[in-house]
Design a protein around this motif. Structure first.
Motif, mmCIF file in Angstrom:
data_model
loop_
_atom_site.group_PDB
_atom_site.id
_atom_site.type_symbol
_atom_site.label_atom_id
_atom_site.label_comp_id
_atom_site.label_asym_id
_atom_site.label_seq_id
_atom_site.Cartn_x
_atom_site.Cartn_y
_atom_site.Cartn_z
ATOM 1 N N ARG A 98 -43.943 144.523 126.006
ATOM 2 C CA ARG A 98 -44.894 143.427 126.220
ATOM 3 C C ARG A 98 -45.062 142.551 124.985
ATOM 4 O O ARG A 98 -45.434 141.398 125.097
ATOM 5 C CB ARG A 98 -46.254 143.995 126.648
ATOM 6 N N GLY A 99 -44.815 143.111 123.808
ATOM 7 C CA GLY A 99 -44.892 142.299 122.600
ATOM 8 C C GLY A 99 -45.993 142.718 121.652
ATOM 9 O O GLY A 99 -46.582 143.791 121.789
ATOM 10 N N TRP A 100 -46.275 141.841 120.681
ATOM 11 C CA TRP A 100 -47.262 142.109 119.642
ATOM 12 C C TRP A 100 -48.611 141.508 120.019
ATOM 13 O O TRP A 100 -48.691 140.373 120.494
ATOM 14 C CB TRP A 100 -46.797 141.528 118.311
ATOM 15 N N TYR A 101 -49.673 142.264 119.774
ATOM 16 C CA TYR A 101 -51.029 141.826 120.090
ATOM 17 C C TYR A 101 -51.929 141.976 118.859
ATOM 18 O O TYR A 101 -51.706 142.846 118.014
ATOM 19 C CB TYR A 101 -51.614 142.652 121.232
ATOM 20 N N VAL A 102 -52.947 141.136 118.793
ATOM 21 C CA VAL A 102 -53.935 141.249 117.721
ATOM 22 C C VAL A 102 -54.863 142.411 118.043
ATOM 23 O O VAL A 102 -55.463 142.448 119.128
ATOM 24 C CB VAL A 102 -54.752 139.944 117.573
ATOM 25 N N ARG A 103 -54.956 143.338 117.127
ATOM 26 C CA ARG A 103 -55.825 144.498 117.340
ATOM 27 C C ARG A 103 -57.212 144.254 116.772
ATOM 28 O O ARG A 103 -58.218 144.676 117.340
ATOM 29 C CB ARG A 103 -55.210 145.740 116.682
ATOM 30 N N SER A 104 -57.289 143.569 115.634
ATOM 31 C CA SER A 104 -58.580 143.303 115.000
ATOM 32 C C SER A 104 -58.537 141.963 114.292
ATOM 33 O O SER A 104 -57.540 141.602 113.668
ATOM 34 C CB SER A 104 -58.912 144.413 113.990
ATOM 35 N N THR A 105 -59.634 141.200 114.392
ATOM 36 C CA THR A 105 -59.742 139.929 113.664
ATOM 37 C C THR A 105 -60.478 140.110 112.348
ATOM 38 O O THR A 105 -60.607 139.169 111.573
ATOM 39 C CB THR A 105 -60.491 138.884 114.516
ATOM 40 N N ASP A 106 -60.963 141.326 112.111
ATOM 41 C CA ASP A 106 -61.685 141.604 110.866
ATOM 42 C C ASP A 106 -60.674 141.970 109.788
ATOM 43 O O ASP A 106 -60.681 143.072 109.252
ATOM 44 C CB ASP A 106 -62.679 142.747 111.095
#
Length: 257
Positions: free
Chosen positions: A75-83
């Protein structure tokens, strides 16, 4: 999003993967990506940044180890945390620390994590761990990068399922130090089969909420890799770790009367 916003800093003192990492961090920090958002595909990212995919993959793996992004197979790369400000660089160990030393610490961390995961993991996390075990088992023996990535994904999922943030941070600091040796360890189909079978065994105990069994299965798995390493390096017998080193005298529940 225009390609100009993906332009890298002209700072030439940093290695290219670090410049790519900084750019992705800045885009997340600016709000262009939120937690759960999917990043463009690797070919798209490489094109927008005008970089090689190998450098991009290194940067993404660094961010993955810091908990900023995560990869979902197929599915690809996803953002896990914006902190992103809370995620420190992985620890850099003294060059005198051997691979055997690192593996001994990794065994201690992961056996504890497996035991905790057996009691703390959600049903969803256990399902994900089982899926990752299958992905590793089905990985091509001719693709060492895929073998390494699916192996790391499985172990990282087990550690995260322990719900101990410090264990997770320490584990993510250890992984990069051993990546070179781990990649080269997949020298035959027998090694892959053993690794896949061990992953399935760990998963079996986790799904049965058996702390002792999960810990013993993880120790057995990692000690196989450790034994291969110390045999190659000629480590003296008196310095070699064993199952008893990791206090596994308590039997798995299914063996108890």
């Amino acid at each position: 999003m225009d390609d100009e916003s993906w332009a890298l800093s002209p700072n030439t003192r940093k290695p290219l993967p670090e410049l790519i990492e900084d750019k992705i961090r800045s885009l997340i920090r600016s709000g262009k990506f939120q937690a759960g958002d999917r990043l463009p595909t690797e070919p798209e990212l490489a094109q927008r940044m005008a970089v090689a995919r190998s450098s991009l993959r290194t940067a993404l793996q660094r961010l993955q180890l810091q908990g900023v992004v995560e990869v979902m197979r197929g599915r690809g790369w996803y953002v896990r945390s914006t902190d992103v400000s809370e995620h420190d660089e992985p620890l850099v160990f003294d060059r005198r620390v051997s691979d055997a030393d690192l593996l001994e610490v990794r065994i201690a961390l992961e056996t504890t994590a497996a035991s905790l995961a057996a009691t703390r993991a959600t049903e969803g996390e256990l399902d994900d761990i089982a899926k990752l075990a299958k992905l590793h088992q089905s990985a091509s023996i001719d693709d060492k990068d895929e073998l390494l990535q699916t192996d790391e994904d499985f172990h990282a999922a087990v550690v995260r399922a322990s719900h101990n943030e410090l264990l997770d941070q320490l584990y993510r600091s250890l992984v990069p130090q051993l990546r070179g040796y781990r990649r080269n360890s997949y020298s035959s189909s027998e090694v892959h089969v053993r690794s896949a079978n061990d992953h399935n065994q760990v998963t079996w105990f986790l799904k049965r909420r058996d702390e002792g069994g999960a810990r013993a299965a993880m120790a057995t798995h990692l000690l196989g890799l450790y034994t291969d390493l110390i045999t190659q390096t000629g480590t003296p017998t008196g310095r070699r770790a064993t199952l008893t080193t990791y206090a596994l005298e308590d039997e798995p529940r299914w063996q108890q009367p």
